[in-house]
Design a protein around this motif. Structure first.
Motif, mmCIF file in Angstrom:
data_model
loop_
_atom_site.group_PDB
_atom_site.id
_atom_site.type_symbol
_atom_site.label_atom_id
_atom_site.label_comp_id
_atom_site.label_asym_id
_atom_site.label_seq_id
_atom_site.Cartn_x
_atom_site.Cartn_y
_atom_site.Cartn_z
ATOM 1 N N LEU A 27 -7.209 -48.201 -2.278
ATOM 2 C CA LEU A 27 -7.647 -46.843 -1.960
ATOM 3 C C LEU A 27 -7.409 -46.513 -0.492
ATOM 4 O O LEU A 27 -6.906 -45.434 -0.151
ATOM 5 C CB LEU A 27 -9.131 -46.694 -2.306
ATOM 6 N N THR A 28 -7.730 -47.451 0.386
ATOM 7 C CA THR A 28 -7.563 -47.223 1.818
ATOM 8 C C THR A 28 -6.102 -47.029 2.196
ATOM 9 O O THR A 28 -5.759 -46.116 2.957
ATOM 10 C CB THR A 28 -8.154 -48.399 2.611
ATOM 11 N N SER A 29 -5.222 -47.877 1.669
ATOM 12 C CA SER A 29 -3.803 -47.802 2.021
ATOM 13 C C SER A 29 -3.183 -46.473 1.607
ATOM 14 O O SER A 29 -2.399 -45.878 2.351
ATOM 15 C CB SER A 29 -3.042 -48.965 1.371
ATOM 16 N N LEU A 30 -3.536 -45.989 0.428
ATOM 17 C CA LEU A 30 -2.977 -44.730 -0.046
ATOM 18 C C LEU A 30 -3.404 -43.547 0.820
ATOM 19 O O LEU A 30 -2.628 -42.618 1.054
ATOM 20 C CB LEU A 30 -3.412 -44.478 -1.495
ATOM 21 N N LEU A 31 -4.622 -43.580 1.332
ATOM 22 C CA LEU A 31 -5.160 -42.434 2.055
ATOM 23 C C LEU A 31 -4.763 -42.395 3.526
ATOM 24 O O LEU A 31 -4.581 -41.308 4.092
ATOM 25 C CB LEU A 31 -6.690 -42.404 1.943
ATOM 26 N N VAL A 32 -4.614 -43.539 4.173
ATOM 27 C CA VAL A 32 -4.456 -43.536 5.633
ATOM 28 C C VAL A 32 -3.054 -43.913 6.108
ATOM 29 O O VAL A 32 -2.799 -43.870 7.307
ATOM 30 C CB VAL A 32 -5.484 -44.486 6.290
ATOM 31 N N LEU A 35 -1.295 -41.359 8.527
ATOM 32 C CA LEU A 35 -1.814 -41.379 9.890
ATOM 33 C C LEU A 35 -1.295 -42.582 10.655
ATOM 34 O O LEU A 35 -1.070 -42.528 11.868
ATOM 35 C CB LEU A 35 -3.344 -41.387 9.863
ATOM 36 N N ASP A 36 -1.081 -43.693 9.957
ATOM 37 C CA ASP A 36 -0.546 -44.878 10.608
ATOM 38 C C ASP A 36 0.909 -44.670 11.009
ATOM 39 O O ASP A 36 1.350 -45.126 12.061
ATOM 40 C CB ASP A 36 -0.676 -46.085 9.670
ATOM 41 N N VAL A 37 1.680 -43.980 10.174
ATOM 42 C CA VAL A 37 3.077 -43.674 10.499
ATOM 43 C C VAL A 37 3.143 -42.828 11.773
ATOM 44 O O VAL A 37 3.938 -43.108 12.680
ATOM 45 C CB VAL A 37 3.762 -42.945 9.327
ATOM 46 N N VAL A 38 2.308 -41.808 11.877
ATOM 47 C CA VAL A 38 2.290 -40.953 13.061
ATOM 48 C C VAL A 38 1.861 -41.747 14.290
ATOM 49 O O VAL A 38 2.422 -41.584 15.381
ATOM 50 C CB VAL A 38 1.362 -39.748 12.841
ATOM 51 N N LEU A 151 4.535 -47.992 2.897
ATOM 52 C CA LEU A 151 3.393 -48.181 2.000
ATOM 53 C C LEU A 151 3.509 -49.490 1.220
ATOM 54 O O LEU A 151 2.514 -50.204 1.046
ATOM 55 C CB LEU A 151 3.275 -47.007 1.029
ATOM 56 N N SER A 152 4.726 -49.806 0.767
ATOM 57 C CA SER A 152 4.909 -51.049 -0.001
ATOM 58 C C SER A 152 4.513 -52.274 0.801
ATOM 59 O O SER A 152 3.678 -53.078 0.343
ATOM 60 C CB SER A 152 6.357 -51.153 -0.494
ATOM 61 N N ALA A 384 -6.042 -40.623 19.188
ATOM 62 C CA ALA A 384 -6.585 -39.741 18.160
ATOM 63 C C ALA A 384 -6.060 -40.115 16.781
ATOM 64 O O ALA A 384 -6.819 -40.191 15.806
ATOM 65 C CB ALA A 384 -6.242 -38.283 18.490
ATOM 66 N N ALA A 385 -4.746 -40.367 16.708
ATOM 67 C CA ALA A 385 -4.166 -40.781 15.427
ATOM 68 C C ALA A 385 -4.750 -42.110 14.978
ATOM 69 O O ALA A 385 -5.003 -42.325 13.786
ATOM 70 C CB ALA A 385 -2.647 -40.884 15.549
ATOM 71 N N ARG A 386 -4.964 -43.001 15.932
ATOM 72 C CA ARG A 386 -5.536 -44.309 15.592
ATOM 73 C C ARG A 386 -6.965 -44.160 15.067
ATOM 74 O O ARG A 386 -7.335 -44.773 14.061
ATOM 75 C CB ARG A 386 -5.504 -45.215 16.826
ATOM 76 N N CYS A 387 -7.767 -43.325 15.726
ATOM 77 C CA CYS A 387 -9.149 -43.128 15.270
ATOM 78 C C CYS A 387 -9.190 -42.401 13.933
ATOM 79 O O CYS A 387 -10.007 -42.740 13.066
ATOM 80 C CB CYS A 387 -9.938 -42.350 16.315
ATOM 81 N N LEU A 388 -8.318 -41.392 13.771
ATOM 82 C CA LEU A 388 -8.282 -40.668 12.507
ATOM 83 C C LEU A 388 -7.860 -41.573 11.361
ATOM 84 O O LEU A 388 -8.217 -41.332 10.204
ATOM 85 C CB LEU A 388 -7.317 -39.484 12.616
ATOM 86 N N LYS A 389 -7.083 -42.595 11.671
ATOM 87 C CA LYS A 389 -6.679 -43.544 10.638
ATOM 88 C C LYS A 389 -7.718 -44.649 10.456
ATOM 89 O O LYS A 389 -8.110 -44.985 9.341
ATOM 90 C CB LYS A 389 -5.327 -44.156 10.999
ATOM 91 N N VAL A 390 -8.204 -45.218 11.560
ATOM 92 C CA VAL A 390 -9.067 -46.400 11.490
ATOM 93 C C VAL A 390 -10.465 -46.055 10.989
ATOM 94 O O VAL A 390 -11.024 -46.773 10.146
ATOM 95 C CB VAL A 390 -9.129 -47.095 12.870
ATOM 96 N N ALA A 391 -11.056 -44.974 11.503
ATOM 97 C CA ALA A 391 -12.439 -44.649 11.123
ATOM 98 C C ALA A 391 -12.584 -44.431 9.615
ATOM 99 O O ALA A 391 -13.436 -45.078 8.976
ATOM 100 C CB ALA A 391 -12.919 -43.434 11.909
ATOM 101 N N PRO A 392 -11.785 -43.553 8.991
ATOM 102 C CA PRO A 392 -11.923 -43.426 7.530
ATOM 103 C C PRO A 392 -11.481 -44.669 6.782
ATOM 104 O O PRO A 392 -12.030 -44.980 5.724
ATOM 105 C CB PRO A 392 -11.025 -42.229 7.196
ATOM 106 N N ALA A 393 -10.491 -45.382 7.323
ATOM 107 C CA ALA A 393 -10.045 -46.606 6.656
ATOM 108 C C ALA A 393 -11.174 -47.631 6.613
ATOM 109 O O ALA A 393 -11.430 -48.255 5.575
ATOM 110 C CB ALA A 393 -8.821 -47.193 7.372
ATOM 111 N N CYS A 394 -11.842 -47.807 7.748
ATOM 112 C CA CYS A 394 -12.972 -48.744 7.784
ATOM 113 C C CYS A 394 -14.098 -48.278 6.867
ATOM 114 O O CYS A 394 -14.714 -49.094 6.158
ATOM 115 C CB CYS A 394 -13.493 -48.877 9.215
ATOM 116 N N ALA A 395 -14.364 -46.973 6.884
ATOM 117 C CA ALA A 395 -15.452 -46.440 6.057
ATOM 118 C C ALA A 395 -15.149 -46.619 4.575
ATOM 119 O O ALA A 395 -16.011 -47.062 3.798
ATOM 120 C CB ALA A 395 -15.670 -44.964 6.384
ATOM 121 N N ILE A 396 -13.925 -46.274 4.175
ATOM 122 C CA ILE A 396 -13.549 -46.393 2.759
ATOM 123 C C ILE A 396 -13.531 -47.845 2.326
ATOM 124 O O ILE A 396 -14.024 -48.212 1.252
ATOM 125 C CB ILE A 396 -12.183 -45.732 2.519
#
Length: 421
Positions: A27-32, A35-38, A151-152, A384-396
């Motif tokens: 679930l985490t990989s699909l969603l974030v 943001l990791d690419v950016v 993603l793979s 900002a991109a790192r936080c937008l990716k990491v915070a929801p990734a950690c939460a999920i």
């Protein structure tokens, strides 16, 4: 006031913990991943110094210095044929007027288009100014699927890494045979357990991490094949140990992050648990283990409370840890991307210049160089991109893991005939 009496907890098997970690990883990989690419693109693009709104500094109609050590993959990659980019990084360009002739109503008209204007458009297309700008430009210029580039390898990396990471952390924190549980106080146990669990996970998935970072930092088509070919050439030239060459860089970023994350996560969740217990009139007996009593209190919570507490704690601690460790992430990304360019040149039989580059220095010295040349904004580029990716990734991830464990514990309790009413 109601005193919390400790009761024996139903154990969760290692396989059940692994299954919880796998579901969270997917679930985490699909969603974030977008943001990791950016984030990777933002951190690996060249720094813009003395910029002018009228003309980007990377565009020039003259050659400021001779081209030396040109990469083997030099080619036409810009929006018009007259522009040649060195290493696809828009540092220099050769621009010439583009003259076209057309006939309108029997009259010949000659139109001259400045290639430098075309180069300006290309530079603006390739450089990102923010996370949202990066998402928009990648989707528009490379296609929406490019946002999930890597993603793979991310899935291949995330599943075993999170299985090792989360189950390892649980074992270090709760196993009666763990030296951390025996010799380290509860206040600092999450810091040490999180760091050690990350060391084990990072060592296993370091080759996949290298592949993913290089793949995400590359634009264009045929990225997967080109990245895989580059790694094969590297292994052929330097041996299989070269696949772990980026491990030290990964440790600089991930070990401090994990220690801070777990320390913050447990502190935040303990505070939420204690607050809820006080509101219900429960008190913790100071003579008993707070860790066990809190665990017992959480086992009685419903799934909604578990989800809210773990999601909130994971997001807050993940955001703080991400900001604090962003400089290490910037240094790691730049050094790995540069090594990727060196491997391409080496595979073509062209060595790099015998000069010491800033990226060749140790991590502390390289970060100091970035601070001197670019200031704090350079060290925190892409935060900002790192936080937008990491915070929801950690939460999920942590909430999925905690919910999975709670569901597994309920199943085990039913089997044992200890269903709560």
């Amino acid at each position: 006031m109601e005193d919390i009496e400790p009761e024996p907890e139903t154990e969760i098997s290692a396989s059940q913990k692994m299954l919880s970690a796998v579901s969270g990883s997917l679930l985490t990989s699909l969603l974030v991943t977008p943001l990791d690419v950016v984030r990777v693109r933002l951190q690996s693009q060249p720094a813009v110094l003395n910029s002018s709104p009228a003309r980007p500094p990377s565009v020039s109609t003259h050659i400021p210095q001779p081209f030396t050590n040109l990469p083997p993959n030099l080619g036409v990659t810009a929006c018009c044929k007259e522009v040649f980019w060195v290493n696809n990084n828009a540092q220099y360009c050769l621009a010439a007027p583009n003259t076209s002739t057309s006939t309108i109503n029997g009259l010949s008209h000659t139109t001259t288009t400045s290639a430098a204007d075309c180069a300006i458009d290309e530079t603006r297309r390739k450089n990102f100014t923010s996370t949202l700008d990066g998402l928009r430009k990648i989707a528009r210029n490379e296609g929406i699927p490019s946002l999930w580039r890597g993603l793979s390898p991310t899935l291949v990396m995330a599943i075993p890494a999170n299985v090792i990471y989360f189950t390892g952390y649980d074992s270090l924190r709760t196993s009666p045979h763990s030296p951390i549980k025996t010799y380290v106080s509860d206040a600092y146990a999450p810091l040490l357990a999180g760091s050690l669990a990350r060391v084990a996970a990072a060592t296993v998935i370091s080759p996949i991490e290298m592949f993913r970072t290089r793949m995400q930092a590359t634009s264009g088509t045929g990225v997967f094949r080109a990245t895989l070919s580059g790694l094969q050439d590297m292994v052929a030239a330097q041996g299989y140990t070269s696949l772990w060459r980026g491990l030290t860089l990964t440790m600089w970023r991930d070990v401090p992050f994990s220690g801070i994350y777990w320390w913050g996560y447990e502190a935040t969740r303990n505070a939420l648990t204690d607050l809820r217990d006080r509101q219900r009139g429960r008190v913790l007996d100071p003579q008993r283990s707070k860790t066990r009593l809190r665990s017992q209190s959480r086992s009685k919570e419903n799934h909604t409370v578990t989800l809210v507490d773990s999601f909130t704690s994971g997001a807050l601690s993940g955001a703080v840890a991400a900001v604090v460790t962003t400089p290490f992430d910037v240094g790691k990304t730049r050094q790995q991307v540069l090594k990727h360019a060196d491997d391409i040149a080496a595979s073509a039989g062209k060595g790099s210049a015998m000069t010491t580059r800033p990226e060749d220095r140790s991590m502390p010295r390289f970060l100091y160089h970035i601070f001197r040349t670019e200031g704090l904004p350079g060290l925190f580029r892409g935060w900002a991109a790192r936080c937008l990716k990491v915070a929801p990734a950690c939460a999920i991830m942590i909430s999925s893991y905690e919910i999975g464990k709670k569901m597994a514990r309920n199943v085990n309790e039913r089997k044992d005939g200890r269903v709560e009413t």
